[in-house]
Design a protein around this motif. Structure first.
Motif, PDB file in Angstrom:
ATOM      1  N   THR A 151       2.384 -13.973  -5.829  1.00 12.43           N
ATOM      2  CA  THR A 151       3.323 -14.290  -4.552  1.00 12.43           C
ATOM      3  C   THR A 151       4.703 -13.251  -5.504  1.00 12.43           C
ATOM      4  OG1 THR A 151       3.465 -16.177  -5.997  1.00 12.43           O
ATOM      5  CG2 THR A 151       2.678 -16.074  -3.420  1.00 12.43           C
ATOM      6  N   GLU A 152       3.876 -13.059  -6.950  1.00 12.78           N
ATOM      7  CA  GLU A 152       5.444 -12.893  -7.721  1.00 12.78           C
ATOM      8  C   GLU A 152       5.097 -11.522  -7.011  1.00 12.78           C
ATOM      9  OE1 GLU A 152       4.791 -13.783 -11.558  1.00 12.78           O
ATOM     10  OE2 GLU A 152       6.802 -12.012 -12.085  1.00 12.78           O
ATOM     11  N   LEU A 153       4.229 -10.447  -7.363  1.00 10.27           N
ATOM     12  CA  LEU A 153       4.152  -9.124  -7.056  1.00 10.27           C
ATOM     13  C   LEU A 153       4.760  -9.115  -6.016  1.00 10.27           C
ATOM     14  CD1 LEU A 153       3.425  -6.655  -8.540  1.00 10.27           C
ATOM     15  CD2 LEU A 153       1.103  -6.257  -7.313  1.00 10.27           C
ATOM     16  N   GLU A 154       4.048  -9.618  -5.132  1.00  8.69           N
ATOM     17  CA  GLU A 154       4.790  -9.339  -3.379  1.00  8.69           C
ATOM     18  C   GLU A 154       6.548  -9.072  -3.399  1.00  8.69           C
ATOM     19  OE1 GLU A 154       2.920 -12.080  -0.848  1.00  8.69           O
ATOM     20  OE2 GLU A 154       0.553 -11.342  -0.459  1.00  8.69           O
ATOM     21  N   GLU A 155       6.646 -10.617  -4.017  1.00  6.92           N
ATOM     22  CA  GLU A 155       8.015  -9.938  -4.695  1.00  6.92           C
ATOM     23  C   GLU A 155       9.144  -9.214  -4.938  1.00  6.92           C
ATOM     24  OE1 GLU A 155       9.028 -13.932  -5.829  1.00  6.92           O
ATOM     25  OE2 GLU A 155       8.476 -15.217  -3.662  1.00  6.92           O
ATOM     26  N   LEU A 156       8.544  -8.971  -5.824  1.00  8.52           N
ATOM     27  CA  LEU A 156       8.710  -7.596  -6.592  1.00  8.52           C
ATOM     28  C   LEU A 156       8.447  -6.289  -6.183  1.00  8.52           C
ATOM     29  CD1 LEU A 156      10.109  -7.273  -9.211  1.00  8.52           C
ATOM     30  CD2 LEU A 156       6.899  -6.649 -10.480  1.00  8.52           C
ATOM     31  N   VAL A 157       7.008  -6.459  -4.977  1.00  8.71           N
ATOM     32  CA  VAL A 157       7.067  -5.203  -4.699  1.00  8.71           C
ATOM     33  C   VAL A 157       7.885  -4.331  -3.551  1.00  8.71           C
ATOM     34  CG1 VAL A 157       5.734  -3.839  -3.311  1.00  8.71           C
ATOM     35  CG2 VAL A 157       4.570  -4.844  -5.345  1.00  8.71           C
ATOM     36  N   ALA A 158       8.545  -5.479  -3.000  1.00  5.06           N
ATOM     37  CA  ALA A 158       9.325  -5.763  -1.886  1.00  5.06           C
ATOM     38  C   ALA A 158      10.410  -4.827  -1.936  1.00  5.06           C
ATOM     39  CB  ALA A 158       9.318  -7.440  -1.040  1.00  5.06           C
ATOM     40  N   ARG A 159      10.652  -5.740  -2.940  1.00  2.00           N
ATOM     41  CA  ARG A 159      12.357  -5.458  -4.213  1.00  2.00           C
ATOM     42  C   ARG A 159      12.345  -4.011  -4.715  1.00  2.00           C
ATOM     43  NH1 ARG A 159      14.669  -6.680  -8.980  1.00  2.00           N
ATOM     44  NH2 ARG A 159      12.944  -7.783  -9.833  1.00  2.00           N
ATOM     45  N   PHE A 160      11.310  -3.412  -5.218  1.00  2.00           N
ATOM     46  CA  PHE A 160      11.024  -2.473  -5.787  1.00  2.00           C
ATOM     47  C   PHE A 160      11.034  -1.377  -4.333  1.00  2.00           C
ATOM     48  CE2 PHE A 160       8.575   1.037  -7.612  1.00  2.00           C
ATOM     49  CZ  PHE A 160       9.504   1.952  -8.856  1.00  2.00           C
ATOM     50  N   VAL A 161      10.475  -1.116  -3.752  1.00  2.00           N
ATOM     51  CA  VAL A 161      10.318  -0.523  -2.418  1.00  2.00           C
ATOM     52  C   VAL A 161      11.193  -0.313  -1.420  1.00  2.00           C
ATOM     53  CG1 VAL A 161       7.938   0.177  -2.827  1.00  2.00           C
ATOM     54  CG2 VAL A 161       8.670  -1.455  -0.891  1.00  2.00           C
ATOM     55  N   GLY A 162      12.110  -1.548  -1.686  1.00  2.00           N
ATOM     56  CA  GLY A 162      13.370  -2.257  -0.910  1.00  2.00           C
ATOM     57  C   GLY A 162      13.002  -2.559   0.784  1.00  2.00           C
ATOM     58  N   LYS A 163      11.896  -2.950   1.060  1.00  2.00           N
ATOM     59  CA  LYS A 163      11.543  -3.660   2.086  1.00  2.00           C
ATOM     60  C   LYS A 163      11.819  -4.835   1.628  1.00  2.00           C
ATOM     61  CE  LYS A 163      10.321  -0.775   5.706  1.00  2.00           C
ATOM     62  NZ  LYS A 163      10.913  -1.290   6.413  1.00  2.00           N
ATOM     63  N   PRO A 164      11.897  -6.171   2.851  1.00  2.00           N
ATOM     64  CA  PRO A 164      12.473  -7.373   2.950  1.00  2.00           C
ATOM     65  C   PRO A 164      11.067  -8.559   3.112  1.00  2.00           C
ATOM     66  CG  PRO A 164      13.033  -6.375   5.071  1.00  2.00           C
ATOM     67  CD  PRO A 164      11.743  -5.673   4.356  1.00  2.00           C
ATOM     68  N   ALA A 165       9.936  -7.842   2.904  1.00  2.00           N
ATOM     69  CA  ALA A 165       8.484  -8.240   2.653  1.00  2.00           C
ATOM     70  C   ALA A 165       6.781  -7.840   2.737  1.00  2.00           C
ATOM     71  CB  ALA A 165       8.065  -9.282   3.432  1.00  2.00           C
ATOM     72  N   ALA A 166       6.118  -7.851   1.102  1.00  2.29           N
ATOM     73  CA  ALA A 166       4.975  -7.197   0.908  1.00  2.29           C
ATOM     74  C   ALA A 166       3.553  -8.248   0.932  1.00  2.29           C
ATOM     75  CB  ALA A 166       5.228  -6.254  -0.107  1.00  2.29           C
ATOM     76  N   ILE A 167       2.958  -6.929   1.041  1.00  2.00           N
ATOM     77  CA  ILE A 167       1.558  -8.238   1.132  1.00  2.00           C
ATOM     78  C   ILE A 167       0.693  -6.760  -0.006  1.00  2.00           C
ATOM     79  CG2 ILE A 167       0.954  -7.017   3.391  1.00  2.00           C
ATOM     80  CD1 ILE A 167      -1.194  -9.249   3.961  1.00  2.00           C
ATOM     81  N   LEU A 168      -0.190  -8.019  -0.216  1.00  3.86           N
ATOM     82  CA  LEU A 168      -1.319  -7.123  -1.096  1.00  3.86           C
ATOM     83  C   LEU A 168      -2.618  -6.847  -1.323  1.00  3.86           C
ATOM     84  CD1 LEU A 168      -0.422  -8.533  -5.151  1.00  3.86           C
ATOM     85  CD2 LEU A 168       0.594  -6.517  -3.856  1.00  3.86           C
ATOM     86  N   PHE A 169      -3.052  -6.120  -1.537  1.00  5.29           N
ATOM     87  CA  PHE A 169      -4.625  -5.783  -1.350  1.00  5.29           C
ATOM     88  C   PHE A 169      -5.057  -5.143  -2.388  1.00  5.29           C
ATOM     89  CE2 PHE A 169      -2.412  -4.964   2.813  1.00  5.29           C
ATOM     90  CZ  PHE A 169      -3.264  -5.705   3.720  1.00  5.29           C
ATOM     91  N   GLY A 170      -6.628  -5.682  -2.699  1.00  2.13           N
ATOM     92  CA  GLY A 170      -7.350  -5.454  -4.086  1.00  2.13           C
ATOM     93  C   GLY A 170      -7.483  -3.608  -4.065  1.00  2.13           C
ATOM     94  N   MET A 171      -7.541  -3.047  -2.959  1.00  5.93           N
ATOM     95  CA  MET A 171      -7.720  -1.604  -3.558  1.00  5.93           C
ATOM     96  C   MET A 171      -7.435  -0.643  -2.534  1.00  5.93           C
ATOM     97  SD  MET A 171     -11.779  -0.372  -2.295  1.00  5.93           S
ATOM     98  CE  MET A 171     -11.920   1.287  -2.196  1.00  5.93           C
ATOM     99  N   GLY A 172      -6.698   0.612  -2.183  1.00  8.36           N
ATOM    100  CA  GLY A 172      -5.644   1.705  -2.476  1.00  8.36           C
ATOM    101  C   GLY A 172      -6.752   1.777  -0.602  1.00  8.36           C
ATOM    102  N   TYR A 173      -7.381   2.015  -0.846  1.00 14.80           N
ATOM    103  CA  TYR A 173      -8.404   2.393   0.569  1.00 14.80           C
ATOM    104  C   TYR A 173      -8.300   1.728   1.177  1.00 14.80           C
ATOM    105  CZ  TYR A 173     -12.154   5.423   2.945  1.00 14.80           C
ATOM    106  OH  TYR A 173     -12.686   6.126   3.581  1.00 14.80           O
ATOM    107  N   VAL A 174      -9.101   0.177   1.073  1.00 18.34           N
ATOM    108  CA  VAL A 174      -9.011  -0.959   2.225  1.00 18.34           C
ATOM    109  C   VAL A 174      -7.414  -1.611   2.680  1.00 18.34           C
ATOM    110  CG1 VAL A 174      -9.565  -2.957   2.528  1.00 18.34           C
ATOM    111  CG2 VAL A 174     -10.790  -1.603   1.307  1.00 18.34           C
ATOM    112  N   THR A 175      -6.516  -0.547   2.181  1.00 20.76           N
ATOM    113  CA  THR A 175      -5.065  -0.944   2.276  1.00 20.76           C
ATOM    114  C   THR A 175      -4.982  -0.043   3.817  1.00 20.76           C
ATOM    115  OG1 THR A 175      -4.440  -1.065   0.410  1.00 20.76           O
ATOM    116  CG2 THR A 175      -2.647  -1.126   1.411  1.00 20.76           C
ATOM    117  N   ASN A 176      -5.566   0.578   3.845  1.00 20.39           N
ATOM    118  CA  ASN A 176      -4.680   1.744   4.547  1.00 20.39           C
ATOM    119  C   ASN A 176      -5.982   1.112   5.989  1.00 20.39           C
ATOM    120  OD1 ASN A 176      -3.216   3.325   4.532  1.00 20.39           O
ATOM    121  ND2 ASN A 176      -4.015   4.290   3.066  1.00 20.39           N
TER     122      ASN A 176
END
Lengths: 800, 483
Positions: A151-176
């Motif tokens: 949860t911490e990283l989701e908030e941090l990523v959202a803040r870092f990229v400048g979007k309201p929210a974010a979701i994580l995945f275990g692999m970049g390929y799977v994300t797409n």
């Protein structure tokens, strides 16, 4: 993009033909031998795993050069790493590891910010979290796989990229490949860049939506496709599409070029298509504070619907993220299969990303992040310009840490790779499945952890091997020119200090940029055309009003004069970093084009056209905010944005719509770009009309232009006269330039970047090359310009 | 009648000839008498020629004008990217504040964890953590590259060898994520025109792989060998074409959607009879089934060579991440260039590979964990045999104990709500963490939903008693409230 010379095409095709013929021959004999042996009993009744020619490429081409790929390493993929030696007893069919390793310079890993190796801040945190949370949660995110770190990283990523929210995945390929099916399905349309990554392709295919492709990084073609698809609707049923998702990447991993995001976003907004930006290679690596292409190109993240990225590259971890609005993330958390069914990302890897982002943001209490970011930019621009100077064909834009060197011929792939490895430089070579057959290349990835010595060593080796293998497709820059460039730096600095001290002048609409003025001292300059073609590029960026401020900062930021010397257009490189200056990228486009056209006409008359041009550019810029139907449209479009951000942003977006058509499409009256262009021409004509006395009376463009030419000629004569007077006062004006060099150089630019020259929207790369050239001309003007200016004070130029 | 018509026709013809003859009867052109019929013929030819010169009629195909396209673009209103957010989409999973071992901390309270597939109890294992730490210090966290481009680290190769050695297969290949393993492996082997026979209860990863392969996919009834045989028979009988196609059967060893175990012995017989290859997903059976944890093949005593392709995620029993595929050298080497999840993705972080190596070592050194896992499963079965309203639907050896409602509410959504309710209350009231099955809208599996309990060798007897007691109590009250 690349334009292949015929000879290269022929030799490359010939090589592949040869390989194919030999492969077929070997297959034939293999079959004979197999046939004489008894048929294998187990496989009877089964079709072979590979049918026909499916694995021909692997067996007969890939295996021969297998040792160039998948080289195991025995250390962290830092600036230097240990490559494990391998040997083969059966002609490369199988490779065996030995326990020996060789220390090599790593030019292949995506370790952009240098977080791959143990880090003083990250590693202790990672080990702590490993001890606390173990390597895995053994559960999916919706069950027991969500820890505090997630949860911490989701908030941090959202803040870092400048979007309201974010979701994580275990692999970049799977994300797409798992997100796209959740966002769009049957009845939807995906419009994808032709060079998008395989994960996007698979995701799009898995979604069940229709897929169309637009030409790589071409906003005008995207627009064409969008218009056609919206008008046509779904095939056969002709129902309107449910939704359209446009998928692009920030930096294309095999091309190294930056996405033309502002233009693409403008087109998507116009046609109500959703945008999906894959920042796998750009997040963390580019932008002033590492926030990716949006920051670099001055795009508001609110305009991008879905922002995807991975943690594998810049952050030295694994996994990926999606950042979007709160609702979209909530929906994805409810339905995305990778969130529901896949083991959650390993907690220590999450901790690594958290620590890395904190370092980048400076929240670790040091300025290492900023240093890393400065380093990677500096390193990549240095490396790229040096490679270009050596005569390699390097793709991609400035600032991008990915730089492919074209190899073309298949035999050059292993040759380049093996030779480099022998001299302790590990490079990546890429061929067919990942690139088109003819466009084999080697890809260099620069890291912030490379020191200047590392890069110089790498360059030396690559240059040597390049000579050996014969991949310097362009003539190298002569040492003389390099020398001149060195000298130039000092003059350049002075020149810019002029801007700094007299910023008011820059804003003056009637001030032509000063060396241009000098270039009108005509014949001595040598070939006017080639020289002036460089000036066009040069000044189109210089007449940007923001420059004085931006440039002052830039001068401070360049570490030392040494670096400035090694990297000729140091200031130029940085221009693209201040988001404001993204504006000339777009502004410049039409201007150059207009002047380019005019140039052809006027050159016949042997008149200097340059004076007119910068004026026209400046003026039109000043006038632009006041009118033009296009502007008002844009304003309407961006009304809400303007509330948030003040002027510069508006200008950027106003610039966005000035999409340029490609060569051959410009005359296509269907394209929006054409209309925009025409509007712009007539606008400029009006400006000219109001400038030149007596011009309002005549009608018809031709007559008007005649009038203007006369006027300019008279101005020129005046200038000539004045400068002659000047020269008699101070006889130190001299020109030592070797005009032939400039000829070559200019030709080279034209040849190396054919598309870029015609497609002016693609800015960074072009500008760098052009400015480099411009700068070399600059040198010869430098002294005289200074004298001229000193003598004249600040009121030197003829005022109309 | 007919004669009358004849008469009328002749009369009309006569009249026509008279009418035409009259004025021109005596006309002679170039020595030819012009009769009436000649006039008619000339007229006819003229008309034909006239018609021939005309363009044949085509449906006017007007391309849209720019203006029309502009209007269409203006009018077009896309659907939003996501459907409107309803209340049930907002459910947040509990957040763990410590490692997901048999006991974990949620909201500051220690709870018994039956939600993690930590079958061997390896989470928190000192040896594994130590090997991870030394790996982290040596290699860093990420590998920063795909396997082809300097992302191959020696531990990856060691791990591949270790797994192959453990499984008794010639070679194996590592993937960087569990779920991507199966959906990369299937499209690497199955192409358009091939036949895949798959169980209808396979999980989403397999479904996605089947979809991406573009092969012809035929489903058979969940874990029903009769249905499989019928399907195979139907596909191959009299079908000469089928011999030339590649044919695969795709099954899971332990179905994560139902806890059933695939009957491998029958399956192998069928496969050999009909010449199909088998792709077996062992994500939940690797390290669990068989005397030494070598999976389904060992459990059924089938030689491992009979199974052509075995894949598994390592995020369960091995308590690490990533996945592997193992089989013959040919099978493995083929994937190294044509499996998209392997070629186009960054490789597994090296510390996870070393964790996998140590986990396999641990399993080989301590086979006793398997017996404690089995006794835990048996104990839980005994405890759950009389839960009101719920019945165990999984195989007695499956580490996933799957409970479904005896009486469905009628819709799977209603069932799911009820079951999540039970799970939530157990967590809140009794500090026991179990989960209900979640279904994505993209999941095509139509098996009934249920409660899943992941049993671990690390659970103590009291943990098992606690969960069964709690489940009995909460299920009784919740179901009573519901009725």
């Amino acid at each position: 993009m690349v334009r292949l010379p015929y000879l290269t095409v022929l030799t490359t095709l010939f090589s592949y033909g040869l390989l194919f013929a030999f492969g077929q021959m070997r297959d034939f004999f293999r079959r004979l031998i197999d046939w004489s042996k008894s048929k294998s009993k187990d496989l009877k009744g089964y079709a072979p795993i590979c049918l026909g020619l499916e694995d021909f490429y692997t067996r007969r081409l890939y295996l021969r050069i297998q040792d160039c790929f998948s080289r195991p390493i025995a250390s962290a993929p830092d600036a230097w790493f240990d490559v494990v030696d391998r040997y083969s007893n059966d002609n490369n069919k199988t490779l065996h590891r030995t326990s020996n390793t060789t220390k090599c310079l790593n030019l292949g890993s995506y370790n952009y910010l240098g977080f791959a190796a143990a880090d003083e801040y990250c590693t202790p945190h990672v080990i702590d979290s490993l001890k606390k949370y173990s390597p895995s949660t053994c559960s999916v995110r919706v069950d027991g796989g969500t820890t505090n770190l997630h949860t911490e990283l989701e908030e941090l990523v959202a803040r870092f990229v400048g979007k309201p929210a974010a979701i994580l995945f275990g692999m970049g390929y799977v994300t797409n490949s798992a997100i796209i099916p959740a966002l769009i399905g049957k009845g939807g349309l995906i419009i994808s860049d032709s060079l998008n990554h395989n994960s996007i392709v698979n995701g799009a295919r898995g979604s069940g939506a229709a897929v169309r492709v637009f030409r790589h990084n071409s906003p005008s073609h995207l627009e064409e496709v969008l218009r056609e698809q919206i008008a046509e609707g779904q095939p056969r049923t002709h129902r309107p599409w449910k939704k359209i998702l446009v998928i692009v990447e920030g930096i294309y991993s095999m091309e190294g070029d930056l996405c033309k995001l502002p233009e693409i976003i403008a087109v998507c907004k116009k046609y109500k298509a959703y945008t999906y930006l894959d920042e796998a290679h750009s997040i963390g690596a580019v932008g002033k504070s590492g926030r990716g292409v949006c920051e670099l190109l001055g795009v508001d993240t609110a305009d991008v619907d879905i922002m995807m990225g991975t943690f594998t590259k810049s952050f030295g971890s694994c996994g990926g993220y999606i950042a979007a609005s709160k609702e979209i993330i909530q929906y994805l958390k409810y339905t995305c299969p990778a969130h529901l069914y896949a083991t959650s990302i390993s907690p220590p890897a999450v901790q690594q990303v958290i620590s890395a982002i904190k370092v980048i943001l400076g929240e670790d209490g040091s300025n290492r992040g900023a240093q890393k970011l400065a380093r990677i930019r500096e390193n990549s621009n240095f490396f790229r310009s040096e490679l270009q100077k050596m005569g390699f064909e390097v793709l991609g834009d400035n600032d991008s840490p990915v730089m492919p060197i074209m190899l073309y011929n298949p035999a050059k792939i292993p040759a380049f790779s093996r030779e480099c490895l022998r001299q302790n430089v590990a490079v990546v070579t890429v061929s067919f499945p990942a690139t088109p057959l003819l466009l084999a290349r080697s890809r260099i990835c620069i890291s912030a952890s490379h020191s200047r010595e590392d890069l110089v060593k790498g360059l030396e080796v690559i240059s040597k091997v390049g000579d050996l293998v014969g991949i310097k497709y362009f003539p190298a820059e002569s040492p003389k020119l390099a020398e001149q460039k060195k000298n130039l730096c000092s003059t350049q600095l002075m020149a810019f200090s002029y801007f700094e001290h007299h910023p008011s002048l820059i804003d003056c609409a009637y001030l032509p940029c000063m060396p241009t003025e000098i270039s009108l001292l005509p014949q001595q300059v040598g070939d006017v055309t080639s020289a002036s073609s460089c000036f066009l590029h040069c000044y189109s960026s210089d007449d940007d009003p923001q420059l004085p401020g931006a440039d002052a900062g830039n001068l401070d930021s360049s570490d030392s004069v040494d670096i400035a010397v090694l990297r000729p257009p140091s200031v130029v490189d940085q221009i693209s970093h201040t988001p404001m200056v993204a504006e000339p990228n777009d502004e410049k486009a039409p201007k150059q084009q207009v002047s380019g056209e005019k140039k052809r006409k006027i050159n016949k008359d042997q008149t200097g056209f340059v004076t007119g041009r910068p004026k026209e550019g400046n003026i039109s810029k000043h006038r632009r905010p006041h009118g033009g139907p296009r502007e008002s449209n844009d304003k309407k479009l961006k009304a809400d944005d303007d509330m948030k951000t003040p002027k510069p942003r508006e200008e950027i977006l106003a610039g966005c719509i000035h999409v340029r058509a490609r060569r051959g499409e410009a005359t296509d009256s269907h394209s929006l770009a054409e209309r925009v262009r025409r509007e712009k021409i007539s606008e400029r004509m009006k400006v000219l009309q109001s400038l030149v006395p007596g011009c309002e009376k005549v009608t018809g463009k031709a007559l008007m232009l005649d009038e203007i030419i006369n006027y300019v000629q008279s101005l020129q004569n005046q200038v000539e006269f004045l400068s002659m007077k000047l020269a008699s006062l101070s006889p130190m004006l001299y020109f030592d330039a070797n005009s032939d060099d400039y000829m070559n150089k200019a030709e080279r630019v034209m040849r190396s970047t054919p598309l870029q020259v015609s497609y002016v929207g693609q800015t960074n790369h072009l500008r760098s090359v052009a400015l480099e050239d411009g700068a070399s001309n600059y040198h010869m003007m430098g002294h005289s310009a200074h004298l001229f200016l000193q003598d004249q004070g600040t009121t030197s130029f003829p005022q109309v | 009648m007919a004669s009358a018509v004849m008469n009328m026709t002749t009369a009309a013809l006569d009249w026509v000839s008279v009418a035409f003859d009259a004025p021109l009867a005596r006309a002679v052109v170039f020595g030819v008498h012009i009769d009436g019929h000649l006039v008619v013929e000339v007229l006819l030819v003229a008309v034909i020629l006239f018609q021939l010169t005309r363009k044949s009629y085509k449906h006017p195909k007007k391309p849209l004008t720019e203006k029309e396209i502009d209007d269409l673009c203006e009018e077009w209103v896309p659907e939003p990217l996501h459907p409107s957010i309803s209340e049930d989409m907002k459910a947040e999973p509990p957040t763990l504040e410590s490692a997901a071992g048999p006991h974990t901390i949620i909201d500051g309270k220690e709870v018994v964890n039956f939600a993690s597939a930590n079958y061997l109890g390896l989470i928190g294992n000192e040896k594994i953590i130590d090997s991870c730490v030394s790996s982290l210090e040596k290699y860093g966290v990420g590998s920063c590259g795909p396997r082809g481009f300097y992302g191959t680290i020696d531990v990856h190769l060691d791990c591949e060898e270790r797994i192959a050695k453990f499984m008794g297969t010639p070679d194996s290949i590592l993937y960087s994520y569990g779920i991507s393993t199966i959906f990369s492996v299937i499209p690497a082997f199955c192409k358009k025109g091939d036949i895949i026979v798959a169980d209808e209860g396979v999980h989403w990863g397999v479904q996605n792989g089947l979809h991406l392969s573009r092969s012809t996919v035929v489903y058979f009834k969940h874990n029903d060998m009769k249905s499989l045989e019928n399907t195979l028979e139907k596909l191959t009988r009299g079908n000469k074409q089928a011999e030339k196609m590649r044919r695969y059967i795709v099954v899971e060893a332990v179905y994560q959607n139902s806890g059933q175990i695939a009957p491998l012995d029958e399956l192998v017989q069928l496969k050999e009879k009909y010449h199909f290859r088998v792709i077996l997903d062992e994500s939940h059976s690797f390290g669990v089934l068989g005397n030494s944890g070598r999976g389904l093949a060992e459990y059924y005593g089938v030689p491992v060579e009979k199974i052509d392709i075995i894949t598994a995620g390592m995020g369960n029993a091995l308590a690490t991440d990533g996945g592997f595929c193992t089989g013959s050298v040919r099978v493995v080497d083929h994937q190294r260039l044509s499996s998209s999840g392997y070629v186009f993705s960054a490789s597994l972080p090296p510390y996870l590979a070393s964790a996998a190596i140590s986990a396999v070592n641990y399993l080989e050194d301590n086979p006793s964990v398997l017996s404690s896992l089995r006794s835990n499963i048996a104990l839980l079965w005994k405890g759950l045999s009389d839960v009101p309203g719920l019945t165990i639907a999984s195989h007695p050896l499956s580490p996933i104990v799957f409970l479904k409602l005896k009486k469905s509410t009628g819709s799977s959504k209603g069932d799911l709500e009820l079951l999540s309710n039970i799970a939530d209350r157990m967590l809140k009231e009794d500090s026991v963490f179990i989960v209900s099955t979640k279904r994505s809208v993209l999941d095509k599996c139509r098996l009934p939903v249920g409660l899943r309990l992941f049993v671990s060798a690390g659970h103590s007897e009291s943990d098992i008693h606690k969960v069964s007691g709690s489940l009995r109590r909460v299920a009784a009250t919740t179901l009573a409230e519901h009725l």
